[in-house]
Design an enzyme around this catalytic site. Sequence first.
Site, PDB file in Angstrom:
ATOM      1  N   HIS A  49       0.868  -1.173   0.000  1.00 39.23           N
ATOM      2  CA  HIS A  49       0.000   0.000   0.000  1.00 39.23           C
ATOM      3  C   HIS A  49       0.907   1.225   0.000  1.00 39.23           C
ATOM      4  O   HIS A  49       2.128   1.095  -0.032  1.00 39.23           O
ATOM      5  CB  HIS A  49      -0.955  -0.018   1.198  1.00 39.23           C
ATOM      6  CG  HIS A  49      -0.286   0.041   2.536  1.00 39.23           C
ATOM      7  ND1 HIS A  49       0.705  -0.852   2.920  1.00 39.23           N
ATOM      8  CD2 HIS A  49      -0.458   0.881   3.590  1.00 39.23           C
ATOM      9  CE1 HIS A  49       1.099  -0.557   4.155  1.00 39.23           C
ATOM     10  NE2 HIS A  49       0.425   0.492   4.579  1.00 39.23           N
ATOM     11  N   HIS A  51       1.177   3.891   2.261  1.00 38.70           N
ATOM     12  CA  HIS A  51       1.571   4.657   3.440  1.00 38.70           C
ATOM     13  C   HIS A  51       3.078   4.891   3.348  1.00 38.70           C
ATOM     14  O   HIS A  51       3.822   4.050   2.825  1.00 38.70           O
ATOM     15  CB  HIS A  51       1.199   3.894   4.712  1.00 38.70           C
ATOM     16  CG  HIS A  51      -0.258   4.050   5.082  1.00 38.70           C
ATOM     17  ND1 HIS A  51      -0.920   3.178   5.907  1.00 38.70           N
ATOM     18  CD2 HIS A  51      -1.163   5.001   4.719  1.00 38.70           C
ATOM     19  CE1 HIS A  51      -2.179   3.582   6.045  1.00 38.70           C
ATOM     20  NE2 HIS A  51      -2.348   4.684   5.334  1.00 38.70           N
ATOM     21  N   ASP A  53       5.663   4.788   5.105  1.00 40.00           N
ATOM     22  CA  ASP A  53       6.702   3.863   5.578  1.00 40.00           C
ATOM     23  C   ASP A  53       6.919   2.690   4.625  1.00 40.00           C
ATOM     24  O   ASP A  53       7.835   1.899   4.825  1.00 40.00           O
ATOM     25  CB  ASP A  53       6.388   3.367   7.000  1.00 40.00           C
ATOM     26  CG  ASP A  53       4.999   2.763   7.140  1.00 40.00           C
ATOM     27  OD1 ASP A  53       4.060   3.266   6.490  1.00 40.00           O
ATOM     28  OD2 ASP A  53       4.848   1.791   7.908  1.00 40.00           O
ATOM     29  N   HIS A  54       6.100   2.586   3.585  1.00 35.05           N
ATOM     30  CA  HIS A  54       6.246   1.495   2.625  1.00 35.05           C
ATOM     31  C   HIS A  54       6.732   1.961   1.257  1.00 35.05           C
ATOM     32  O   HIS A  54       6.984   1.143   0.383  1.00 35.05           O
ATOM     33  CB  HIS A  54       4.920   0.733   2.503  1.00 35.05           C
ATOM     34  CG  HIS A  54       4.561   0.036   3.777  1.00 35.05           C
ATOM     35  ND1 HIS A  54       4.741  -1.302   3.966  1.00 35.05           N
ATOM     36  CD2 HIS A  54       4.101   0.527   4.954  1.00 35.05           C
ATOM     37  CE1 HIS A  54       4.376  -1.624   5.209  1.00 35.05           C
ATOM     38  NE2 HIS A  54       3.991  -0.533   5.823  1.00 35.05           N
ATOM     39  N   HIS A 126      -6.780  -3.507   5.850  1.00 34.29           N
ATOM     40  CA  HIS A 126      -6.131  -2.387   6.525  1.00 34.29           C
ATOM     41  C   HIS A 126      -7.066  -1.181   6.433  1.00 34.29           C
ATOM     42  O   HIS A 126      -8.188  -1.308   5.944  1.00 34.29           O
ATOM     43  CB  HIS A 126      -4.779  -2.112   5.830  1.00 34.29           C
ATOM     44  CG  HIS A 126      -3.853  -1.214   6.597  1.00 34.29           C
ATOM     45  ND1 HIS A 126      -3.730  -1.250   7.964  1.00 34.29           N
ATOM     46  CD2 HIS A 126      -2.981  -0.256   6.185  1.00 34.29           C
ATOM     47  CE1 HIS A 126      -2.841  -0.350   8.342  1.00 34.29           C
ATOM     48  NE2 HIS A 126      -2.365   0.270   7.290  1.00 34.29           N
ATOM     49  N   ASP A 194       0.426  -4.933   7.668  1.00 34.22           N
ATOM     50  CA  ASP A 194      -0.597  -3.891   7.736  1.00 34.22           C
ATOM     51  C   ASP A 194      -1.997  -4.433   7.468  1.00 34.22           C
ATOM     52  O   ASP A 194      -2.683  -4.004   6.531  1.00 34.22           O
ATOM     53  CB  ASP A 194      -0.268  -2.748   6.764  1.00 34.22           C
ATOM     54  CG  ASP A 194       1.001  -2.028   7.177  1.00 34.22           C
ATOM     55  OD1 ASP A 194       2.077  -2.610   6.992  1.00 34.22           O
ATOM     56  OD2 ASP A 194       0.910  -0.921   7.721  1.00 34.22           O
ATOM     57  N   HIS A 253       7.632  -5.713  11.014  1.00 40.84           N
ATOM     58  CA  HIS A 253       6.779  -4.522  11.046  1.00 40.84           C
ATOM     59  C   HIS A 253       6.334  -4.208  12.479  1.00 40.84           C
ATOM     60  O   HIS A 253       5.139  -4.123  12.785  1.00 40.84           O
ATOM     61  CB  HIS A 253       5.558  -4.719  10.127  1.00 40.84           C
ATOM     62  CG  HIS A 253       4.901  -3.421   9.733  1.00 40.84           C
ATOM     63  ND1 HIS A 253       3.947  -2.812  10.498  1.00 40.84           N
ATOM     64  CD2 HIS A 253       5.076  -2.611   8.662  1.00 40.84           C
ATOM     65  CE1 HIS A 253       3.552  -1.694   9.912  1.00 40.84           C
ATOM     66  NE2 HIS A 253       4.227  -1.545   8.791  1.00 40.84           N
TER      67      HIS A 253
END
Lengths: 292, 292
Positions: A49, A51, A53-54, A126, A194, A253
Site C-alpha cells: 500500500h 503509506h 513507511d512502505h 487495513h 498492515d 513490522h
Amino acid sequence: MPLPYRFLTSLYVRVNGKALLIDSGEATQIAMKKAKLSASPIDVICFTHYHADHISGLPGLLLTMGNQERTDTLTMVGPKGLEKVVNSLRVIAPELPFDIEFHELSEDEEELSGVGLRIRAFKVHHNVTCYGYTMELERAGRFDAEKAKDLGIPLKAWNRLQHGETVEMEQKTYTPDMVMGPPRKGIKLSYVTDTRPTGSILENVRDSDLFICEGMYGDKEKAQKARQYRHMTMYEAAKLSGDAMAKETWLTHYSPSMAHPGEYIGAVRKINPNIIVAKDGQSTTLRFEEGG
Amino acid sequence: MPLPYRFLTSLYVRVNGKALLIDSGEATQIAMKKAKLSASPIDVICFTHYHADHISGLPGLLLTMGNQERTDTLTMVGPKGLEKVVNSLRVIAPELPFDIEFHELSEDEEELSGVGLRIRAFKVHHNVTCYGYTMELERAGRFDAEKAKDLGIPLKAWNRLQHGETVEMEQKTYTPDMVMGPPRKGIKLSYVTDTRPTGSILENVRDSDLFICEGMYGDKEKAQKARQYRHMTMYEAAKLSGDAMAKETWLTHYSPSMAHPGEYIGAVRKINPNIIVAKDGQSTTLRFEEGG
C-alpha cells in the site's frame, strides 16, 4: 517510523540472478547496502500500500538504479493509484534511463509472473487498500530417462523437453508429458503486513515454506489498538501462521513503541513454535526439497 | 547516495529552544534520532535545492512531526518551485495537523528571520538553482548601568531597555540607545553545498564562526569532474574558507566514490589549517565571545 537500529519493513527476494522487492520505505536502500544487496537485479517492485513507511524510499532507490545505468524496464505492482503516487514522488527523480511499467491491482486476488516466480496478490484488511503477496517458484516433475529411451526420443531433444518445450524432430512430435513426471513441490514464500487477520490470508499463505507476517505489538494490552488501526499482534500472527501450516514464520513490522520485540518470543511460541521474531537484515536461503 | 556509514548531508541548528533544519535527504530523521535530536522544535526548514539527496526524507519527517502532534506552523524556505515540490512529495503525507508556510526565494540574495536568527540566502552556482545560507545570532550591546542610574531611569524599565524596547514611564520616554553600548559581535554560521566556489559565497560567508562547506572530492584527479557537475573539491573549499577568514570550517557532502574522506586532511590543511573533515553526527556548540 524508522529507528536508528530498526529500519522500515521491506523484503528483497533473490531468485536465479534476478530480484524482486516488496515495499521501499525510507532508508530501504541503506538497509540493502548494509546487507550487500544490489539494486541492479531488481526487475519487480511490489507495494502492499502507499503509506509513507512502505514507499518513501522509492525516489532515492530509483535514482540509485539510474546511477547504476540500468536500462531494463522496471515493473511495479500495487493497488490502484500506483502510477499517480509514483509519478508524484518522481518530482525529485524525473529523469531515469529506464522505463517503468505499472501493474495496478484492481481485483481482490490477482496472479501475475515476474523474475521467474508466480506472484499472487490478495487484498488484506487495513485502513486503506492493501495487498499481501505470495511468491511461488515452481518445480517441474522428474525427467524419466528410461522412458525417453524406450520411446526412442533422440538425445538432442531431451533438454528442451525437460524445459517444458514441445519438440518436432525427424517428422515426430515429442511433448514433455511423455517423459516428465508430475510437478514436484516448489517453494512458496508469503508476505503480509498492515492488516487484521483474514480468511483470505489464511487460504493464500497456506503451506508457505516461509511466511513473513506483521507482528505489530507484543504487549497484550495493545490488542484493542491493533484492531482499531487494522494491524496484527504477534499472537494473532502466530495463530494465523499456525493455522496456515506455514513451515516457518518471521514476525516483522514492529511498532516503534516496542523497544524489544524479542521479549515476547516465549509467549508467541506457545501458540506457534515455528516462529522467529525477525531482526533487520534477517536473511535465509530457501531450497527445493531434497529427493523431491 | 546514502551509505550505511555515511548518510546524506543535513544541518540541524538548535538555538534557544527552537531549531532550524537545512535539507532533509533520505534518512535524515534517522540521523537525527541517532544524534538524539528531536523534530519537535524545528520551526524552519531551508532547502538548498531539490535534488533528491537534499529533500527525499521530507515526507517521512513531516509524518513524524505530525505523529508528535505538532500544531505550530512550519516554515519552509527554498528556491522557486518549493510549494510544488513539497506538495508533490506529500502524496504520501497528505494529512498533517499543522500548516506549512512557504517562502520561495526569487532574488539572488534575500534576508529573512526565523528561530531568532537573521537568515541570509544567497544563490550559488550549481547545475540547478541552488542557495547557500548564513545564519546570524545577533548580540545586543552591553547595558551601561552607571549611565542608567545617572539618567535616573527607573529600575523597572531596565530589563525592557536591555531587550531593545522603548519604555514610556512616569511621563518620560526612554530608548535603548540611551543605555546600551554598540552591538557586540554575534555568532555567524554558514552552510554551502552543491556549488562551484563563487565571489558571492566568499562575501556572504566572510568571518563565519563556523562555515560548513561541500568538499565533494579529495582526489586531485576529480577536479575536472567537480567543474563539470558544479561541485567543489576539498581544496577549493579550503581556499574559499581561508579567503573568507572563517574561524573554523567543516567539510561535508562527500562523493560516495570517496571511501575515506579523512585521508586528504593533511593536504587540505596545507591550504587552510582551520578545517575539519566532518563525519556523520559532527556537532558543536557556538557561544558568544567571552568578555565581548
